[in-house]
Design an enzyme around this catalytic site. Structure first.
Site, short mmCIF file in Angstrom:
data_model
loop_
_atom_site.label_atom_id
_atom_site.label_comp_id
_atom_site.label_asym_id
_atom_site.label_seq_id
_atom_site.Cartn_x
_atom_site.Cartn_y
_atom_site.Cartn_z
N CYS A 148 31.67 34.00 22.09
CA CYS A 148 31.12 32.85 21.37
C CYS A 148 32.20 31.77 21.22
CB CYS A 148 30.62 33.30 19.99
SG CYS A 148 30.03 31.95 18.97
N CYS A 151 32.11 29.93 17.84
CA CYS A 151 32.70 30.69 16.72
C CYS A 151 34.23 30.71 16.83
CB CYS A 151 32.24 32.15 16.73
SG CYS A 151 30.52 32.45 17.08
N ASP A 152 34.74 30.92 18.01
CA ASP A 152 36.15 31.28 18.15
C ASP A 152 37.02 30.25 18.87
OD1 ASP A 152 35.60 33.69 16.90
OD2 ASP A 152 35.09 34.69 18.77
#
Ligand code: NAP
Length: 331
Positions: A148, A151-152
């Site tokens: 992701c 997200c990261d």
């Protein structure tokens, strides 16, 4: 933060215990649905599946969920969702559904531990990123291996990353990663991309993105965190090592819908089809989160869908109360 397993029940249910709202899955969609149904005093039951929290629990830090300006750990966020739903009376069972009898309502939902009769069902079983299944991948997930970018990606500011895959997701996420990373190397197993023309053009024109063609990642290397990938050219057989700080894998997702095959309507990729009211093609059966959303796939959108599904389940139960409750005033 560790999950508060003490607050999860794993009691064997009485055979065919009746519940008004049964939530299958315990990611953001499931726990938000449970919160809303609990606040309507419906005592929802959440069956967690194999692990509480779904994909977000694998995310190191969530920095795009409103209300947490400093970010929040994925596991911690799940635990907060759990506590909030339980505070209003949701019951969360560490149990997995094995079969659903869709032939009549209330629906009989069989689990590893027993069975329930559900007046409504909210399906939030999510989707699973397809894994490369190479050495180092599972050990280094959350330590440089990610599924992701949204997200990261932030954690790779001024670092070098490798992206695996050649579809729309790989290119879209690579373009997103160029906001942070100094270079994004896309490793693709063929010499042609699967992605659509516009994304291809944008990726090829981005000076931070470069491609390694006809190549697969055979191993992800690192002790505490990723420091390189081992590559193999599928045409020449040549093996090489490429130093990198991160590996983002975008080779597709599987919606977790095997249980519903033959009953619930799905699109060509297996995602559940709902209308705008989160209704599936069976009365009283709703779906929310990634299992019904191949597009957004975010904690906030999944939680929103879960809340909406619960609101429709509440409405459905009000409309059908005559059918499911014995009448108090007999003629
Ligand atoms: P996808 O289209 O199935 O592409 C997966 C990619 O991963 C392909 O390039 C495939 O290679 C590669 N791959 C698969 N298994 C692999 C393996 N074991 N090792 C190495 N590479 C492997 O998946 P996606 O990109 O997630 O897209 C899924 C769907 O969502 C698609 O319909 C896509 O159009 C849609 N989507 C659209 C957008 C958008 O329009 N903006 C954004 C994201 C996703 P091959 O090409 O050789 O098969």
């Amino acid at each position: 933060m560790a999950f508060n397993l003490a607050n999860l029940s794993s009691n064997k249910p009485s055979e065919g215990e009746r519940v008004k709202v049964l939530v299958i899955g315990s990611g953001p969609a499931g726990l938000a649905a449970a919160l809303y149904a609990a606040r309507a005093d419906l005592h929802p039951l959440v069956l967690t599946g194999m692990e509480l929290g779904g994909q977000v629990s694998l995310t190191h830090t969530v920095e795009n969920y409103p209300g947490f300006p400093e970010g929040v750990g994925g596991q911690e966020l799940v635990e907060l969702f759990q506590k909030q739903a339980q505070r209003f009376g949701a019951r969360i069972e560490y149990d997995t559904v094995t079969a659903i009898d869709f032939s009549q309502r209330p629906y009989k939902v069989s689990t590893y531990n027993g069975a329930y009769l559900a007046e409504t069902i909210i399906i939030t079983t999510g989707a699973t990123p397809i894994h490369l299944n190479v050495p180092g991948e599972s050990e280094l997930t959350g330590r440089g291996v990610s599924y992701c970018a949204t997200c990261d990606g932030w954690f790779f500011k001024d670092k070098q990353v490798v992206v695996v895959g050649g579809g729309d997701s790989a290119l879209e996420e690579s373009l997103f990663l160029t906001r942070y990373a100094t270079s994004v190397t896309i490793v693709h197993r063929r010499d042609q991309l699967r992605a659509g023309a516009i994304l291809q053009k944008r990726a090829r024109e981005n000076s931070k993105i470069n491609f390694i063609w006809n190549t697969v990642v055979t191993e992800i290397l690192g002790d505490d965190k990723v420091n390189a990938v081992r590559l193999k050219n599928v045409q020449t057989g040549e093996v090489s090592e490429l130093p990198t700080d991160g590996v983002f894998i975008f080779i597709g997702h599987h919606p977790n819908t095997q249980l519903f095959e033959g009953y619930l309507e799905m699109d060509e990729r297996g995602y559940l089809v709902t209308n705008k009211l989160m209704e599936t093609n069976y009365p009283g059966v709703f779906a929310a989160g990634e299992v019904a959303d191949p597009v957004y796939r975010q904690v906030i959108t999944s939680a929103g869908m879960g809340a909406a599904a619960a609101m429709r389940a509440i409405h459905f139960l009000e409309e059908h109360s005559q059918e499911t409750e014995p009448s108090l005033t007999q003629p």
